[in-house]
Design an enzyme around this catalytic site. Structure first.
Site, PDB file in Angstrom:
ATOM      1  N   CYS A  67      -2.690 -18.175 -28.484  1.00  0.00           N
ATOM      2  CA  CYS A  67      -1.977 -18.701 -27.320  1.00  0.00           C
ATOM      3  C   CYS A  67      -1.029 -19.810 -27.744  1.00  0.00           C
ATOM      4  O   CYS A  67      -1.463 -20.896 -28.135  1.00  0.00           O
ATOM      5  CB  CYS A  67      -3.010 -19.172 -26.294  1.00  0.00           C
ATOM      6  SG  CYS A  67      -2.404 -20.353 -25.079  1.00  0.00           S
ATOM      7  N   CYS A  70      -1.228 -23.148 -25.933  1.00  0.00           N
ATOM      8  CA  CYS A  70      -2.467 -23.853 -26.308  1.00  0.00           C
ATOM      9  C   CYS A  70      -2.257 -24.620 -27.601  1.00  0.00           C
ATOM     10  O   CYS A  70      -2.639 -25.785 -27.719  1.00  0.00           O
ATOM     11  CB  CYS A  70      -3.615 -22.865 -26.510  1.00  0.00           C
ATOM     12  SG  CYS A  70      -4.022 -21.883 -25.055  1.00  0.00           S
TER      13      CYS A  70
END
Ligand code: ZN
Length: 143
Positions: A67, A70
């Site tokens: 991600c 993230c």
């Protein structure tokens, strides 16, 4: 009132007497400082220990290695840890590895941050935030 603080390194529960500065307290089991200004990586078991035993608020960042947002938020989250400790414990949970926990937390998108106090969820934010935004959001919920 005494505080119960779960060690970020070995997940032992420590009792820190009222009036004693938690910032410099060491774990009775592994002898590491309880707060080193870093988030602690947790699995399902250590996550449950923090949520169940910490008397201070616990913030968890649910993320995954694939991600992009993230990974982009990771330095901001570490900066927030330096700012918020020892008032708040900051955890990171990899939702790829700990899928059952992510399901239990009803994670629909990542990154998602959830703030717990006394074992109960008191706030949730999805999407990447800056360090200042994280700190302000948490301080609003746990002044
Ligand atoms: Zn320890």
């Amino acid at each position: 009132m005494d505080m119960h603080i779960v060690c970020g390194k070995c997940a032992a529960t420590n009792r820190v007497p009222a009036g004693r500065p938690a910032a410099t307290a060491k774990c009775g089991k592994c002898r590491q400082v309880l707060f080193a200004g870093h988030s602690a990586e947790v699995d399902g078991q250590t996550f449950d220990r923090h949520i169940g035993h910490d008397t201070i608020p616990v913030l968890v960042d649910v993320w995954a290695p694939w991600c992009g947002p993230c990974r982009a938020m990771a330095p901001a989250y570490e900066a927030a840890a330096r700012e918020l400790e020892p008032d708040v414990r900051l955890l990171k949970l990899n939702s790829d590895v700990e899928q059952s926990v992510a399901t239990r937390l009803r994670i629909n998108s990542i990154p998602t941050m959830i703030l717990f106090q006394g074992g109960r969820e008191i706030g949730r934010q999805s999407g990447a935030m800056s360090a200042n935004q994280i700190v302000q959001w948490v301080r609003q919920l746990v002044p």
